[in-house]
Design a protein around this motif. Structure first.
Motif, PDB file in Angstrom:
ATOM      1  N   SER A  53     -19.488  15.858  37.143  1.00 24.32           N
ATOM      2  CA  SER A  53     -20.973  15.408  36.770  1.00 24.32           C
ATOM      3  C   SER A  53     -20.604  15.792  35.041  1.00 24.32           C
ATOM      4  O   SER A  53     -19.945  16.529  34.739  1.00 24.32           O
ATOM      5  N   GLU A  54     -21.682  15.058  34.570  1.00 22.93           N
ATOM      6  CA  GLU A  54     -21.497  15.278  32.930  1.00 22.93           C
ATOM      7  C   GLU A  54     -23.152  15.694  33.049  1.00 22.93           C
ATOM      8  O   GLU A  54     -23.900  15.226  33.512  1.00 22.93           O
ATOM      9  N   ILE A  55     -23.267  16.934  32.088  1.00 24.94           N
ATOM     10  CA  ILE A  55     -24.365  17.557  31.969  1.00 24.94           C
ATOM     11  C   ILE A  55     -24.762  17.548  30.369  1.00 24.94           C
ATOM     12  O   ILE A  55     -23.951  18.056  29.389  1.00 24.94           O
ATOM     13  N   TRP A  56     -26.129  17.380  30.003  1.00 28.60           N
ATOM     14  CA  TRP A  56     -26.539  17.604  28.815  1.00 28.60           C
ATOM     15  C   TRP A  56     -27.771  18.397  28.813  1.00 28.60           C
ATOM     16  O   TRP A  56     -28.754  18.161  29.572  1.00 28.60           O
ATOM     17  N   LEU A  57     -27.911  19.589  27.961  1.00 25.70           N
ATOM     18  CA  LEU A  57     -29.115  20.435  27.917  1.00 25.70           C
ATOM     19  C   LEU A  57     -29.588  20.610  26.432  1.00 25.70           C
ATOM     20  O   LEU A  57     -28.746  20.767  25.670  1.00 25.70           O
ATOM     21  N   THR A  58     -30.918  20.545  26.379  1.00 20.25           N
ATOM     22  CA  THR A  58     -31.451  20.736  24.947  1.00 20.25           C
ATOM     23  C   THR A  58     -32.433  22.138  25.134  1.00 20.25           C
ATOM     24  O   THR A  58     -33.380  21.976  26.340  1.00 20.25           O
ATOM     25  N   PHE A  59     -32.437  23.089  24.427  1.00 19.47           N
ATOM     26  CA  PHE A  59     -33.285  24.395  24.516  1.00 19.47           C
ATOM     27  C   PHE A  59     -33.959  24.173  23.124  1.00 19.47           C
ATOM     28  O   PHE A  59     -33.368  24.059  22.230  1.00 19.47           O
ATOM     29  N   TYR A  60     -35.183  24.513  23.327  1.00 15.85           N
ATOM     30  CA  TYR A  60     -35.922  24.251  21.999  1.00 15.85           C
ATOM     31  C   TYR A  60     -36.372  26.045  21.605  1.00 15.85           C
ATOM     32  O   TYR A  60     -36.889  26.595  22.335  1.00 15.85           O
ATOM     33  N   THR A  61     -35.745  26.204  20.346  1.00 14.93           N
ATOM     34  CA  THR A  61     -35.681  27.609  19.990  1.00 14.93           C
ATOM     35  C   THR A  61     -37.063  28.248  19.626  1.00 14.93           C
ATOM     36  O   THR A  61     -37.294  29.607  20.028  1.00 14.93           O
ATOM     37  N   ASN A  62     -38.063  27.475  19.288  1.00 10.85           N
ATOM     38  CA  ASN A  62     -39.348  27.741  19.217  1.00 10.85           C
ATOM     39  C   ASN A  62     -40.105  28.072  20.351  1.00 10.85           C
ATOM     40  O   ASN A  62     -41.397  28.702  20.321  1.00 10.85           O
ATOM     41  N   SER A  63     -39.443  27.921  21.500  1.00  8.47           N
ATOM     42  CA  SER A  63     -40.436  27.988  22.917  1.00  8.47           C
ATOM     43  C   SER A  63     -39.894  29.345  23.454  1.00  8.47           C
ATOM     44  O   SER A  63     -40.250  29.439  24.577  1.00  8.47           O
ATOM     45  N   ILE A  64     -38.781  30.133  22.692  1.00  5.33           N
ATOM     46  CA  ILE A  64     -38.385  31.495  23.409  1.00  5.33           C
ATOM     47  C   ILE A  64     -39.916  32.328  23.543  1.00  5.33           C
ATOM     48  O   ILE A  64     -40.672  32.551  22.581  1.00  5.33           O
ATOM     49  N   PHE A  65     -39.475  33.096  24.670  1.00  2.00           N
ATOM     50  CA  PHE A  65     -40.953  33.902  25.144  1.00  2.00           C
ATOM     51  C   PHE A  65     -40.148  35.144  25.910  1.00  2.00           C
ATOM     52  O   PHE A  65     -39.192  35.149  26.686  1.00  2.00           O
ATOM     53  N   THR A  66     -40.426  36.268  25.439  1.00  2.00           N
ATOM     54  CA  THR A  66     -40.003  37.711  25.753  1.00  2.00           C
ATOM     55  C   THR A  66     -41.252  38.546  26.437  1.00  2.00           C
ATOM     56  O   THR A  66     -41.001  39.528  27.175  1.00  2.00           O
ATOM     57  N   GLY A  67     -42.328  37.947  26.260  1.00  2.00           N
ATOM     58  CA  GLY A  67     -43.647  38.666  26.612  1.00  2.00           C
ATOM     59  C   GLY A  67     -44.080  39.708  25.382  1.00  2.00           C
ATOM     60  O   GLY A  67     -45.132  40.013  25.686  1.00  2.00           O
ATOM     61  N   SER A  77     -37.080  33.880  14.120  1.00  2.00           N
ATOM     62  CA  SER A  77     -36.753  34.192  12.530  1.00  2.00           C
ATOM     63  C   SER A  77     -35.247  33.976  12.075  1.00  2.00           C
ATOM     64  O   SER A  77     -34.304  33.681  12.971  1.00  2.00           O
ATOM     65  N   GLU A  78     -34.781  34.212  10.915  1.00  2.00           N
ATOM     66  CA  GLU A  78     -33.598  33.863  10.206  1.00  2.00           C
ATOM     67  C   GLU A  78     -32.686  34.821  10.925  1.00  2.00           C
ATOM     68  O   GLU A  78     -31.361  34.520  10.834  1.00  2.00           O
ATOM     69  N   ASP A  79     -33.339  35.916  11.233  1.00  2.00           N
ATOM     70  CA  ASP A  79     -32.341  37.238  11.708  1.00  2.00           C
ATOM     71  C   ASP A  79     -31.614  36.684  13.074  1.00  2.00           C
ATOM     72  O   ASP A  79     -30.559  37.331  13.477  1.00  2.00           O
ATOM     73  N   PHE A  80     -32.114  35.633  13.731  1.00  2.00           N
ATOM     74  CA  PHE A  80     -31.599  35.339  15.032  1.00  2.00           C
ATOM     75  C   PHE A  80     -31.510  33.784  15.039  1.00  2.00           C
ATOM     76  O   PHE A  80     -30.423  33.151  14.729  1.00  2.00           O
ATOM     77  N   PHE A  81     -32.362  33.424  15.844  1.00  2.00           N
ATOM     78  CA  PHE A  81     -32.146  31.834  15.984  1.00  2.00           C
ATOM     79  C   PHE A  81     -32.448  30.766  14.884  1.00  2.00           C
ATOM     80  O   PHE A  81     -32.109  29.621  14.861  1.00  2.00           O
ATOM     81  N   ASP A  82     -33.385  31.241  13.948  1.00  2.00           N
ATOM     82  CA  ASP A  82     -33.765  30.556  12.639  1.00  2.00           C
ATOM     83  C   ASP A  82     -34.387  29.049  13.286  1.00  2.00           C
ATOM     84  O   ASP A  82     -33.996  28.251  12.856  1.00  2.00           O
ATOM     85  N   GLY A  83     -35.376  29.256  13.895  1.00  2.00           N
ATOM     86  CA  GLY A  83     -36.092  27.991  14.526  1.00  2.00           C
ATOM     87  C   GLY A  83     -36.468  26.953  13.614  1.00  2.00           C
ATOM     88  O   GLY A  83     -36.637  25.890  13.916  1.00  2.00           O
ATOM     89  N   ARG A  84     -36.826  27.647  12.236  1.00  2.00           N
ATOM     90  CA  ARG A  84     -37.383  26.548  11.590  1.00  2.00           C
ATOM     91  C   ARG A  84     -36.107  25.825  11.049  1.00  2.00           C
ATOM     92  O   ARG A  84     -36.352  24.451  10.756  1.00  2.00           O
ATOM     93  N   ASN A  85     -35.067  26.049  11.005  1.00  2.00           N
ATOM     94  CA  ASN A  85     -34.028  25.016  10.475  1.00  2.00           C
ATOM     95  C   ASN A  85     -32.807  24.627  11.515  1.00  2.00           C
ATOM     96  O   ASN A  85     -32.313  23.727  11.432  1.00  2.00           O
ATOM     97  N   TYR A  86     -33.058  25.500  12.590  1.00  2.00           N
ATOM     98  CA  TYR A  86     -32.122  24.923  13.716  1.00  2.00           C
ATOM     99  C   TYR A  86     -33.093  24.803  15.062  1.00  2.00           C
ATOM    100  O   TYR A  86     -33.288  25.992  15.772  1.00  2.00           O
ATOM    101  N   PRO A  87     -33.757  24.041  15.178  1.00  2.00           N
ATOM    102  CA  PRO A  87     -34.768  23.786  16.248  1.00  2.00           C
ATOM    103  C   PRO A  87     -34.319  23.712  17.934  1.00  2.00           C
ATOM    104  O   PRO A  87     -34.999  23.806  18.719  1.00  2.00           O
ATOM    105  N   THR A  88     -33.163  23.195  17.916  1.00  2.00           N
ATOM    106  CA  THR A  88     -32.613  23.140  19.303  1.00  2.00           C
ATOM    107  C   THR A  88     -31.248  23.944  19.239  1.00  2.00           C
ATOM    108  O   THR A  88     -30.313  24.286  18.488  1.00  2.00           O
ATOM    109  N   ILE A  89     -31.012  24.160  20.688  1.00  2.00           N
ATOM    110  CA  ILE A  89     -29.664  24.662  21.065  1.00  2.00           C
ATOM    111  C   ILE A  89     -29.260  23.758  21.787  1.00  2.00           C
ATOM    112  O   ILE A  89     -29.823  23.249  22.859  1.00  2.00           O
ATOM    113  N   LYS A  90     -27.894  23.196  22.227  1.00  2.00           N
ATOM    114  CA  LYS A  90     -27.403  22.207  22.935  1.00  2.00           C
ATOM    115  C   LYS A  90     -26.253  22.666  23.635  1.00  2.00           C
ATOM    116  O   LYS A  90     -25.578  23.378  23.234  1.00  2.00           O
ATOM    117  N   PHE A  91     -26.125  22.060  24.791  1.00  2.00           N
ATOM    118  CA  PHE A  91     -24.992  22.231  25.750  1.00  2.00           C
ATOM    119  C   PHE A  91     -24.637  21.001  26.462  1.00  2.00           C
ATOM    120  O   PHE A  91     -25.392  20.230  26.775  1.00  2.00           O
TER     121      PHE A  91
END
Length: 182
Positions: A53-67, A77-91
């Motif tokens: 198979s071929e798989i494409w995934l996109t995660f939106y960094t501003n949707s992170i939730f820990t409770g 924030s810039e300390d971790f995922f920097d969602g403003r500048n990097y809105p997605t994670i791709k696999f």
């Protein structure tokens, strides 16, 4: 038959029934977990067991939730995922092969413009038809990554004995795919 084309089956991530979780050690003894609430992706399969198979995934960094709102803001924030500048994670997968009773999914994970190889161990749980008549395929997947490889390096030393957050992050996914008719 030589020269014949294999028919691809296209599957889409069912975001309502899919969860991608991450766990990192806090104070190096207990785990803190979080999820990406917005995930999308597709799988193009040519075999019933999903090998090849071929798989494409996109995660939106501003949707992170820990409770915990304060922790979620810090992770965005810039300390971790920097969602403003990097809105997605791709696999994107490179190879899906049989590994004992499971699957080995090798691919490339991109976070903050850093791309590293990542291997998921996956269990294909089977297909089922839901009450609406849709065909679903279900999986569990696990992987481990080093967050520093993706330039996620923020940490704090505490009590001269250790660091606040582990570099190792465990990933776990419960996935439902929706077969796209065609």
């Amino acid at each position: 038959m030589p020269g014949s084309k294999q028919t691809k089956t296209i599957w889409a991530i069912d975001p309502v029934h899919t969860k991608f979780r991450f766990d990192a050690k806090y104070l190096l003894i207990t785990s803190v977990s979080g999820w990406f609430r917005e995930v999308e992706g597709t799988v193009h399969s040519v075999n019933d067991d999903f090998t090849g198979s071929e798989i494409w995934l996109t995660f939106y960094t501003n949707s992170i939730f820990t409770g915990v709102d304060e922790r979620d803001k810090h992770l965005r924030s810039e300390d971790f995922f920097d969602g403003r500048n990097y809105p997605t994670i791709k696999f994107h997968s490179r190879d899906v092969t049989r590994d004992g009773n499971g699957l080995r999914i090798s691919g490339e994970l991109s976070i903050k413009e850093k791309t590293q190889g990542l291997v998921f161990s996956a269990n294909y749980l089977g297909n089922v038809t839901d009450p609406a008549g849709n065909i679903k395929a279900c999986f569990e997947m696990d992987a481990t990554l080093d967050r520093k490889a993706f330039d996620i390096t923020w940490n704090q030393v505490f009590d001269k004995a250790g660091v606040l957050i582990s570099d190792e992050v465990k990933l776990h996914a419960d996935i439902q795919l929706l077969r796209i008719p065609g």
